[in-house]
Design a protein around this motif. Structure first.
Motif, mmCIF file in Angstrom:
data_model
loop_
_atom_site.group_PDB
_atom_site.id
_atom_site.type_symbol
_atom_site.label_atom_id
_atom_site.label_comp_id
_atom_site.label_asym_id
_atom_site.label_seq_id
_atom_site.Cartn_x
_atom_site.Cartn_y
_atom_site.Cartn_z
ATOM 1 N N PHE A 133 0.819 -1.213 0.000
ATOM 2 C CA PHE A 133 0.000 0.000 0.000
ATOM 3 C C PHE A 133 0.855 1.265 0.000
ATOM 4 O O PHE A 133 0.563 2.226 -0.688
ATOM 5 N N GLY A 134 1.906 1.264 0.819
ATOM 6 C CA GLY A 134 2.691 2.479 1.004
ATOM 7 C C GLY A 134 3.755 2.729 -0.051
ATOM 8 O O GLY A 134 4.480 3.721 0.038
ATOM 9 N N VAL A 135 3.866 1.851 -1.025
ATOM 10 C CA VAL A 135 4.881 2.021 -2.063
ATOM 11 C C VAL A 135 4.432 3.098 -3.056
ATOM 12 O O VAL A 135 3.285 3.099 -3.506
ATOM 13 N N GLU A 136 5.319 4.011 -3.375
ATOM 14 C CA GLU A 136 5.007 5.051 -4.349
ATOM 15 C C GLU A 136 5.300 4.539 -5.761
ATOM 16 O O GLU A 136 6.386 4.038 -6.027
ATOM 17 N N VAL A 137 4.303 4.663 -6.613
ATOM 18 C CA VAL A 137 4.455 4.223 -7.999
ATOM 19 C C VAL A 137 4.119 5.411 -8.896
ATOM 20 O O VAL A 137 3.004 5.938 -8.843
ATOM 21 N N SER A 138 5.070 5.819 -9.687
ATOM 22 C CA SER A 138 4.881 6.997 -10.537
ATOM 23 C C SER A 138 3.862 6.721 -11.639
ATOM 24 O O SER A 138 3.580 5.565 -11.994
ATOM 25 N N ILE A 139 3.334 7.802 -12.202
ATOM 26 C CA ILE A 139 2.406 7.686 -13.330
ATOM 27 C C ILE A 139 3.092 6.974 -14.494
ATOM 28 O O ILE A 139 2.486 6.149 -15.187
ATOM 29 N N GLU A 140 4.371 7.276 -14.689
ATOM 30 C CA GLU A 140 5.120 6.649 -15.787
ATOM 31 C C GLU A 140 5.192 5.132 -15.620
ATOM 32 O O GLU A 140 4.980 4.371 -16.580
ATOM 33 N N ASP A 141 5.491 4.669 -14.379
ATOM 34 C CA ASP A 141 5.561 3.228 -14.135
ATOM 35 C C ASP A 141 4.185 2.580 -14.289
ATOM 36 O O ASP A 141 4.064 1.465 -14.824
ATOM 37 N N ARG A 142 3.151 3.258 -13.824
ATOM 38 C CA ARG A 142 1.798 2.714 -13.974
ATOM 39 C C ARG A 142 1.446 2.555 -15.452
ATOM 40 O O ARG A 142 0.900 1.522 -15.865
#
Length: 205
Positions: A133-142
């Protein structure tokens, strides 16, 4: 669980049932039930249900006998009553009566025994998703993962999804997207690099 043993030639004294802290079992059951709810993309853990708790006290259940949670699924609210195995097997008729009391009060109550909550590997998979849940995933990676999934026909492996992105925690990043409901994964199978990942319906709508 530890056992205290008297050393020497004296009698070994086993702890009585009164010495067993049953609250540990219920706290673990509540925590695991909340985990299963929290990783469901359409469900949310809302906290306690004081009304159903009061019904439980009236039926003779102590706070250490049941884990009672208020949840929402979509736009509907429900109450989960989760009894530990020893309560499920010895007081089933009273549990059914408690459920009926709660339903009569409009709580949309259902019973979930401990064995269903603790079932593996589903619980371990849910914990892994919850930890992401707490992992940050950038728009680019998504977007990169989404493009990969579309090109793969909506089905890929956890490993291939992770390899598609440049992220310090690629597997957690993929599981983070599972937690958001963008992707889905089979919670009934052991989580491995070969686990099948699916593109959820409406993810690219």
């Amino acid at each position: 669980m530890s056992l205290a043993v008297t050393r020497g030639l004296g009698l070994h004294v086993c702890p009585s049932d009164k010495s067993v802290d049953r609250s540990i079992t219920v706290r673990r059951l509540r925590r695991n039930a909340a985990t299963l709810v929290s990783v469901h993309p359409r469900a949310e853990y809302l906290g306690d249900d004081d009304l159903t708790e009061s019904f439980a006290r009236a039926k003779g259940f102590s706070p250490d006998d049941l884990a009672i949670l208020r949840i929402s699924v979509g736009n509907r609210r429900h109450t989960m009553v989760c009894p530990p195995s020893h309560v499920w097997h010895t007081r089933k008729s009273e549990l059914v009566e408690l459920k009926e009391m709660a339903n009569a009060a409009g709580r949309s109550c259902f019973l979930v025994p401990e064995a269903a909550i603790q079932r593996q590997p589903r619980l371990s998979v849910a914990r892994a998703i919850e930890e992401a849940f707490g992992v940050e995933v950038s728009i680019e990676d998504r977007m990169t993962i989404l493009v990969h999934m579309i090109e793969a026909g909506g089905q890929s492996s956890l490993m291939d999804c992770a390899c598609a992105i440049q992220h310090p925690e690629p597997f957690s990043a993929v599981l983070h997207m599972v937690s958001l409901g963008i992707l889905s994964i089979d919670g009934g199978s052991q989580l491995t690099p070969n686990s099948v990942v699916l593109l959820s319906d409406g993810a690219v709508a």
